[in-house]
Design a protein around this motif. Structure first.
Motif, mmCIF file in Angstrom:
data_model
loop_
_atom_site.group_PDB
_atom_site.id
_atom_site.type_symbol
_atom_site.label_atom_id
_atom_site.label_comp_id
_atom_site.label_asym_id
_atom_site.label_seq_id
_atom_site.Cartn_x
_atom_site.Cartn_y
_atom_site.Cartn_z
ATOM 1 N N ILE A 251 0.837 -1.198 0.000
ATOM 2 C CA ILE A 251 0.000 0.000 0.000
ATOM 3 C C ILE A 251 0.874 1.250 0.000
ATOM 4 O O ILE A 251 0.598 2.230 -0.700
ATOM 5 C CB ILE A 251 -0.960 -0.003 1.206
ATOM 6 C CG1 ILE A 251 -1.989 -1.129 1.059
ATOM 7 C CG2 ILE A 251 -1.677 1.341 1.342
ATOM 8 C CD1 ILE A 251 -2.869 -1.324 2.279
ATOM 9 N N ALA A 252 1.962 1.206 0.777
ATOM 10 C CA ALA A 252 2.874 2.357 0.824
ATOM 11 C C ALA A 252 3.470 2.634 -0.549
ATOM 12 O O ALA A 252 3.595 3.792 -0.970
ATOM 13 C CB ALA A 252 3.990 2.101 1.841
ATOM 14 N N GLN A 253 3.844 1.583 -1.263
ATOM 15 C CA GLN A 253 4.408 1.762 -2.601
ATOM 16 C C GLN A 253 3.370 2.337 -3.559
ATOM 17 O O GLN A 253 3.679 3.190 -4.394
ATOM 18 C CB GLN A 253 4.945 0.437 -3.121
ATOM 19 C CG GLN A 253 6.133 -0.094 -2.336
ATOM 20 C CD GLN A 253 7.258 0.921 -2.205
ATOM 21 O OE1 GLN A 253 7.795 1.409 -3.190
ATOM 22 N NE2 GLN A 253 7.614 1.248 -0.976
ATOM 23 N N ALA A 254 2.130 1.871 -3.446
ATOM 24 C CA ALA A 254 1.063 2.409 -4.295
ATOM 25 C C ALA A 254 0.814 3.879 -3.985
ATOM 26 O O ALA A 254 0.488 4.670 -4.880
ATOM 27 C CB ALA A 254 -0.223 1.607 -4.080
ATOM 28 N N ARG A 255 0.973 4.252 -2.730
ATOM 29 C CA ARG A 255 0.776 5.644 -2.315
ATOM 30 C C ARG A 255 1.906 6.535 -2.803
ATOM 31 O O ARG A 255 1.674 7.681 -3.221
ATOM 32 C CB ARG A 255 0.696 5.710 -0.788
ATOM 33 C CG ARG A 255 0.456 7.104 -0.213
ATOM 34 C CD ARG A 255 0.562 7.077 1.302
ATOM 35 N NE ARG A 255 0.100 8.322 1.897
ATOM 36 C CZ ARG A 255 0.847 9.423 2.025
ATOM 37 N NH1 ARG A 255 2.092 9.429 1.557
ATOM 38 N NH2 ARG A 255 0.347 10.515 2.581
ATOM 39 N N LEU A 256 3.139 6.032 -2.762
ATOM 40 C CA LEU A 256 4.295 6.885 -3.005
ATOM 41 C C LEU A 256 4.514 7.209 -4.471
ATOM 42 O O LEU A 256 5.071 8.259 -4.797
ATOM 43 C CB LEU A 256 5.555 6.229 -2.421
ATOM 44 C CG LEU A 256 5.614 6.172 -0.888
ATOM 45 C CD1 LEU A 256 6.804 5.361 -0.433
ATOM 46 C CD2 LEU A 256 5.665 7.577 -0.304
ATOM 47 N N GLY A 257 4.102 6.326 -5.395
ATOM 48 C CA GLY A 257 4.313 6.593 -6.818
ATOM 49 C C GLY A 257 3.699 7.905 -7.269
ATOM 50 O O GLY A 257 4.400 8.830 -7.720
ATOM 51 N N PRO A 258 2.368 8.054 -7.139
ATOM 52 C CA PRO A 258 1.745 9.338 -7.507
ATOM 53 C C PRO A 258 2.254 10.495 -6.653
ATOM 54 O O PRO A 258 2.430 11.614 -7.151
ATOM 55 C CB PRO A 258 0.257 9.078 -7.254
ATOM 56 C CG PRO A 258 0.106 7.594 -7.353
ATOM 57 C CD PRO A 258 1.381 7.028 -6.807
ATOM 58 N N GLY A 259 2.516 10.243 -5.357
ATOM 59 C CA GLY A 259 2.993 11.316 -4.488
ATOM 60 C C GLY A 259 4.296 11.902 -4.955
ATOM 61 O O GLY A 259 4.511 13.113 -4.914
ATOM 62 N N ARG A 260 5.203 11.036 -5.414
ATOM 63 C CA ARG A 260 6.503 11.520 -5.875
ATOM 64 C C ARG A 260 6.365 12.417 -7.092
ATOM 65 O O ARG A 260 6.992 13.475 -7.180
ATOM 66 C CB ARG A 260 7.411 10.322 -6.188
ATOM 67 C CG ARG A 260 7.910 9.610 -4.947
ATOM 68 C CD ARG A 260 8.570 8.287 -5.260
ATOM 69 N NE ARG A 260 9.040 7.646 -4.034
ATOM 70 C CZ ARG A 260 9.047 6.332 -3.825
ATOM 71 N NH1 ARG A 260 8.594 5.512 -4.764
ATOM 72 N NH2 ARG A 260 9.487 5.840 -2.697
ATOM 73 N N ILE A 261 5.539 12.011 -8.047
ATOM 74 C CA ILE A 261 5.423 12.830 -9.255
ATOM 75 C C ILE A 261 4.664 14.119 -8.964
ATOM 76 O O ILE A 261 4.965 15.168 -9.540
ATOM 77 C CB ILE A 261 4.778 12.033 -10.415
ATOM 78 C CG1 ILE A 261 5.029 12.780 -11.746
ATOM 79 C CG2 ILE A 261 3.302 11.781 -10.191
ATOM 80 C CD1 ILE A 261 4.693 11.951 -12.971
ATOM 81 N N HIS A 262 3.706 14.094 -8.056
ATOM 82 C CA HIS A 262 2.994 15.326 -7.700
ATOM 83 C C HIS A 262 3.943 16.337 -7.063
ATOM 84 O O HIS A 262 3.881 17.529 -7.365
ATOM 85 C CB HIS A 262 1.845 15.022 -6.736
ATOM 86 C CG HIS A 262 0.743 14.211 -7.346
ATOM 87 N ND1 HIS A 262 -0.269 13.644 -6.602
ATOM 88 C CD2 HIS A 262 0.493 13.858 -8.634
ATOM 89 C CE1 HIS A 262 -1.092 12.985 -7.405
ATOM 90 N NE2 HIS A 262 -0.644 13.101 -8.639
ATOM 91 N N HIS A 263 4.831 15.864 -6.175
ATOM 92 C CA HIS A 263 5.837 16.755 -5.590
ATOM 93 C C HIS A 263 6.673 17.405 -6.687
ATOM 94 O O HIS A 263 6.952 18.608 -6.645
ATOM 95 C CB HIS A 263 6.762 15.970 -4.654
ATOM 96 C CG HIS A 263 6.244 15.804 -3.263
ATOM 97 N ND1 HIS A 263 5.703 16.841 -2.529
ATOM 98 C CD2 HIS A 263 6.193 14.716 -2.454
ATOM 99 C CE1 HIS A 263 5.345 16.406 -1.337
ATOM 100 N NE2 HIS A 263 5.628 15.119 -1.264
ATOM 101 N N CYS A 264 7.078 16.605 -7.667
ATOM 102 C CA CYS A 264 7.930 17.121 -8.738
ATOM 103 C C CYS A 264 7.185 18.144 -9.588
ATOM 104 O O CYS A 264 7.745 19.184 -9.961
ATOM 105 C CB CYS A 264 8.439 15.972 -9.599
ATOM 106 S SG CYS A 264 9.567 14.852 -8.737
ATOM 107 N N MET A 265 5.920 17.863 -9.898
ATOM 108 C CA MET A 265 5.124 18.810 -10.684
ATOM 109 C C MET A 265 5.033 20.160 -9.969
ATOM 110 O O MET A 265 5.244 21.224 -10.578
ATOM 111 C CB MET A 265 3.715 18.251 -10.890
ATOM 112 C CG MET A 265 3.629 17.022 -11.773
ATOM 113 S SD MET A 265 1.984 16.264 -11.628
ATOM 114 C CE MET A 265 2.119 14.883 -12.773
ATOM 115 N N ARG A 266 4.708 20.127 -8.693
ATOM 116 C CA ARG A 266 4.573 21.384 -7.943
ATOM 117 C C ARG A 266 5.907 22.107 -7.822
ATOM 118 O O ARG A 266 5.960 23.345 -7.868
ATOM 119 C CB ARG A 266 3.987 21.103 -6.554
ATOM 120 C CG ARG A 266 2.527 20.689 -6.556
ATOM 121 C CD ARG A 266 1.966 20.648 -5.147
ATOM 122 N NE ARG A 266 2.584 19.620 -4.348
ATOM 123 C CZ ARG A 266 2.092 18.396 -4.167
ATOM 124 N NH1 ARG A 266 0.974 18.041 -4.781
ATOM 125 N NH2 ARG A 266 2.717 17.524 -3.392
#
Length: 404
Positions: A251-266
């Motif tokens: 679950i943590a891995q599923a959470r972190l994938g989108p989170g990482r790219i969202h951080h980069c976009m912002r």
């Protein structure tokens, strides 16, 4: 790969640009003033006004795909997230698109039971409450998530939780009503099946917020800070478990994938605004008889900043495109996600450093947001996994590919 904005994305982008000009940028000084004058760790009142306006204009939950959110792809969301990054303290939260709530809503959207969705996902989607994600611990190297030592033990119809967490973003905000806690349910299981995630309401006895951490002296109190907390014989119903026992790491891995790219976009948005501030300052400030913009070294910094940022944006867009088009989803963009996680903070740190230098002593002050942004971006070299872990994993995969 075609990165042209489709009609829907372009319409949202124009609407968001107008929202930023008319509401977000004018609110920045108000937000700062209310933060200083208000209670520590609470959200300034102007934020609720911005949320109401964003919701009424359809600029709400843009980060979340599927029926629970706006239904955008990663590639569609990328330019919108970048725009919000231009005012990172305000815009993401105003659109209900700020961490850690985004990751927590993604977890609940993917893995929650119907009751968990009703109790926690629905109020989070509506922006009525905030949340926190409690994984990192002070006594183990949390860069290896399998090290997590917090225990989650079954006791009849309940689970009992004991552990020590820190750097839990947003946890000091009293409106953070729910915590997703990661701990071990079976220390003897296979390494990646020892961990589980469980929902812990803020008012549960035994959950103690001990202090707020600072980042280079900034306490980030206007966003609920970063808390150190303890869980001592915290008892919650067994139905608060997310997924099954042993599902926590996945679950943590599923959470972190989108989170990482969202951080980069912002963060690209932060860099864009930093370049804008640097150019305005260089054009207006005179030293040794001519504007700073006439100095060769300053021109070199500005040109180099633009080149580096354009390279970074293309890499982020490629990662977003792969996440959308690969049959494996985020797994299909694993290398690219690691690459942007490595490249983004260091690239934007460099740009912010030059923008600060062009501003002179003012760049170090609270009058210009560059210093605070620099502290914020520096944390991204740890958040969602330190650079070294991503580099080691990426290199291992690259070597294996060519060794074969």
């Amino acid at each position: 790969m075609d990165f042209t904005h489709d009609a829907h994305t372009e319409e949202l982008r124009q609407r968001l640009l107008t929202f930023m000009d008319e509401h977000v940028y004018p609110a920045e000084s108000v937000f700062a003033q209310q933060s200083r004058a208000g209670e520590p760790w609470t959200t300034p009142p102007v934020m609720e006004e911005l949320k109401d306006k964003a919701r009424s204009q359809g600029l709400w939950n843009l980060f979340l795909p599927g029926a629970d959110g706006a239904g955008l792809t990663n590639l569609q969301y990328a330019p919108l997230a970048e725009i919000t990054g231009r005012s990172p303290r305000i815009a993401p939260e105003a659109l209900n698109c700020s961490a850690p709530d985004t990751g927590n809503m993604e977890v609940l959207s993917m893995f929650a039971t119907e009751q968990q969705r009703k109790d926690w996902l629905e109020p989070l989607l509506a922006g009525r409450i905030r949340s926190a994600f409690a994984m990192t611990e002070p006594d183990v190297a949390s860069s290896d998530a399998t090290n997590i030592a917090t225990r989650i033990e079954r006791d009849g119809s309940d689970y009992v939780i004991n552990g020590h967490k820190w750097w839990i973003t947003g946890a000091l905000n009293p409106n953070a009503r729910i915590f997703i806690v990661m701990g071990k349910t079976d220390p003897d299981a296979e390494r990646h099946r020892q961990q589980s995630m469980i929902l812990v309401p803020r008012d549960t006895p035994g959950l103690e917020i001990r202090r707020g951490m600072t980042v280079y002296g900034y306490d980030d109190s206007d966003h609920g800070g970063h808390a150190e907390l303890t869980l001592t014989d915290v008892r919650v119903p067994a139905h608060n478990l997310i997924g099954g026992e042993g599902d926590g790491f996945a679950i943590a891995q599923a959470r972190l994938g989108p989170g990482r790219i969202h951080h980069c976009m912002r963060t690209i948005g932060i860099a864009e605004r930093a370049i804008e501030l640097m150019c305005r300052r260089a054009a207006d400030r005179v030293a040794f008889g001519k504007p700073l913009a006439g100095q060769g070294v300053v021109r070199d910094w500005i040109a180099e900043a633009r080149v580096r940022l354009e390279q970074l944006r293309l890499l982020v867009l490629k990662a977003a495109w792969l996440m959308d088009t690969s049959p494996e989803g985020a797994k299909g963009a694993h290398t690219e996600i690691q690459a942007i996680k490595i490249a983004t903070p260091t690239t934007v740190e460099w740009i912010l450093d030059k923008a600060i230098q062009v501003h002179g002593a003012a760049g170090l002050s609270q009058d210009i947001p560059l210093a605070q942004w620099a502290a914020q971006v520096r944390t991204l070299r740890f958040a969602d996994g330190p650079d070294e872990v991503h580099k080691a994993s990426l290199a291992r995969k690259e070597i294996k590919r060519w060794a074969q």
